[in-house]
Design a protein around this motif. Structure first.
Motif, mmCIF file in Angstrom:
data_model
loop_
_atom_site.group_PDB
_atom_site.id
_atom_site.type_symbol
_atom_site.label_atom_id
_atom_site.label_comp_id
_atom_site.label_asym_id
_atom_site.label_seq_id
_atom_site.Cartn_x
_atom_site.Cartn_y
_atom_site.Cartn_z
ATOM 1 N N SER A 1 -0.605 17.173 -7.715
ATOM 2 C CA SER A 1 -0.806 17.179 -6.265
ATOM 3 C C SER A 1 -2.281 17.290 -5.884
ATOM 4 O O SER A 1 -2.728 16.647 -4.939
ATOM 5 N N SER A 2 -3.060 18.057 -6.622
ATOM 6 C CA SER A 2 -4.488 18.183 -6.295
ATOM 7 C C SER A 2 -5.223 16.864 -6.533
ATOM 8 O O SER A 2 -6.093 16.482 -5.747
ATOM 9 N N SER A 3 -4.876 16.161 -7.592
ATOM 10 C CA SER A 3 -5.500 14.858 -7.870
ATOM 11 C C SER A 3 -5.090 13.838 -6.819
ATOM 12 O O SER A 3 -5.907 13.026 -6.379
ATOM 13 N N PHE A 4 -3.831 13.875 -6.416
ATOM 14 C CA PHE A 4 -3.364 12.959 -5.387
ATOM 15 C C PHE A 4 -4.114 13.192 -4.076
ATOM 16 O O PHE A 4 -4.566 12.241 -3.435
ATOM 17 N N ARG A 5 -4.258 14.455 -3.669
ATOM 18 C CA ARG A 5 -4.987 14.762 -2.427
ATOM 19 C C ARG A 5 -6.428 14.269 -2.500
ATOM 20 O O ARG A 5 -6.947 13.705 -1.536
ATOM 21 N N GLU B 1 0.831 -1.206 0.000
ATOM 22 C CA GLU B 1 0.000 0.000 0.000
ATOM 23 C C GLU B 1 0.864 1.254 0.000
ATOM 24 O O GLU B 1 0.608 2.198 -0.757
ATOM 25 N N LYS B 2 1.903 1.283 0.828
ATOM 26 C CA LYS B 2 2.763 2.478 0.892
ATOM 27 C C LYS B 2 3.472 2.718 -0.437
ATOM 28 O O LYS B 2 3.711 3.860 -0.819
ATOM 29 N N ASP B 3 3.797 1.647 -1.167
ATOM 30 C CA ASP B 3 4.424 1.781 -2.482
ATOM 31 C C ASP B 3 3.441 2.355 -3.500
ATOM 32 O O ASP B 3 3.810 3.180 -4.338
ATOM 33 N N VAL B 4 2.193 1.913 -3.423
ATOM 34 C CA VAL B 4 1.154 2.425 -4.322
ATOM 35 C C VAL B 4 0.936 3.909 -4.036
ATOM 36 O O VAL B 4 0.842 4.724 -4.968
ATOM 37 N N ILE B 5 0.897 4.274 -2.772
ATOM 38 C CA ILE B 5 0.719 5.684 -2.398
ATOM 39 C C ILE B 5 1.874 6.521 -2.943
ATOM 40 O O ILE B 5 1.662 7.596 -3.519
ATOM 41 N N ALA B 6 3.093 6.023 -2.798
ATOM 42 C CA ALA B 6 4.267 6.750 -3.306
ATOM 43 C C ALA B 6 4.212 6.876 -4.826
ATOM 44 O O ALA B 6 4.508 7.943 -5.382
ATOM 45 N N LEU B 7 3.810 5.801 -5.509
ATOM 46 C CA LEU B 7 3.689 5.845 -6.958
ATOM 47 C C LEU B 7 2.634 6.861 -7.380
ATOM 48 O O LEU B 7 2.863 7.656 -8.297
ATOM 49 N N MET B 8 1.496 6.835 -6.709
ATOM 50 C CA MET B 8 0.422 7.786 -7.021
ATOM 51 C C MET B 8 0.900 9.220 -6.791
ATOM 52 O O MET B 8 0.612 10.103 -7.600
ATOM 53 N N ARG B 9 1.629 9.443 -5.731
ATOM 54 C CA ARG B 9 2.143 10.788 -5.431
ATOM 55 C C ARG B 9 3.068 11.269 -6.560
ATOM 56 O O ARG B 9 3.006 12.424 -6.968
ATOM 57 N N ARG B 10 3.923 10.377 -7.051
ATOM 58 C CA ARG B 10 4.863 10.748 -8.124
ATOM 59 C C ARG B 10 4.172 10.955 -9.468
ATOM 60 O O ARG B 10 4.585 11.795 -10.263
ATOM 61 N N ARG C 1 -10.386 10.055 -0.752
ATOM 62 C CA ARG C 1 -11.334 8.988 -1.101
ATOM 63 C C ARG C 1 -10.932 7.655 -0.492
ATOM 64 O O ARG C 1 -11.756 6.956 0.092
ATOM 65 N N VAL C 2 -9.670 7.252 -0.646
ATOM 66 C CA VAL C 2 -9.283 5.926 -0.182
ATOM 67 C C VAL C 2 -9.146 5.857 1.330
ATOM 68 O O VAL C 2 -9.280 4.778 1.901
ATOM 69 N N THR C 3 -8.893 6.976 1.979
ATOM 70 C CA THR C 3 -8.775 6.964 3.435
ATOM 71 C C THR C 3 -10.094 6.539 4.074
ATOM 72 O O THR C 3 -10.108 5.770 5.022
ATOM 73 N N GLY C 4 -11.208 6.973 3.526
ATOM 74 C CA GLY C 4 -12.502 6.616 4.091
ATOM 75 C C GLY C 4 -13.189 5.467 3.389
ATOM 76 O O GLY C 4 -14.342 5.163 3.664
ATOM 77 N N CYS C 5 -12.501 4.796 2.494
ATOM 78 C CA CYS C 5 -13.104 3.745 1.673
ATOM 79 C C CYS C 5 -12.802 2.366 2.267
ATOM 80 O O CYS C 5 -11.685 1.875 2.169
ATOM 81 N N LYS C 6 -13.809 1.730 2.854
ATOM 82 C CA LYS C 6 -13.614 0.423 3.480
ATOM 83 C C LYS C 6 -13.271 -0.661 2.469
ATOM 84 O O LYS C 6 -12.624 -1.636 2.813
ATOM 85 N N THR C 7 -13.676 -0.507 1.231
ATOM 86 C CA THR C 7 -13.445 -1.556 0.240
ATOM 87 C C THR C 7 -12.010 -1.607 -0.255
ATOM 88 O O THR C 7 -11.635 -2.544 -0.964
ATOM 89 N N LYS C 8 -11.170 -0.638 0.091
ATOM 90 C CA LYS C 8 -9.780 -0.640 -0.356
ATOM 91 C C LYS C 8 -8.900 -1.556 0.491
ATOM 92 O O LYS C 8 -7.747 -1.773 0.169
#
Length: 85
Positions: free
Chosen positions: A50-54, A37-46, A59-66
């Motif tokens: 920045s606005s799309s990443f935020r 998960e942390k690798d996916v987050i880092a990839l998404m950040r790169r 969305r994923v922070t509150g998404c139980k299905t992730k």
């Protein structure tokens, strides 16, 4: 952690697509691509503005299905190409 230059552009696109899908858990991405998960987050950040990443992180922070352990169901749309050992 795999860095995006080591991944083919098509692979990066697929990981981003799976990360955006609400019903695709991070565990499915890990199983298919070996990224935590942390690798996916880092990839998404790169890879994202920045606005799309935020917006995605909110969305994923509150998404139980992730996260598989937070889901109220077992089966999703993801079907692994790998066989379980």
């Amino acid at each position: 952690m795999k860095k995006s230059p080591d991944l083919a552009p098509e692979t990066i696109d697929r990981i981003i697509e799976m990360a955006w899908e609400d019903r695709t858990p991070f565990e499915a991405i890990e199983l298919q691509f070996g990224l935590l998960e942390k690798d996916v987050i880092a990839l998404m950040r790169r890879q994202m503005k920045s606005s799309s990443f935020r917006m995605w992180r909110e969305r994923v922070t509150g998404c139980k299905t992730k996260h598989t352990h937070k889901r109220g169901f077992i089966e999703g749309r993801f079907k692994s190409q790998r066989q379980k050992t």
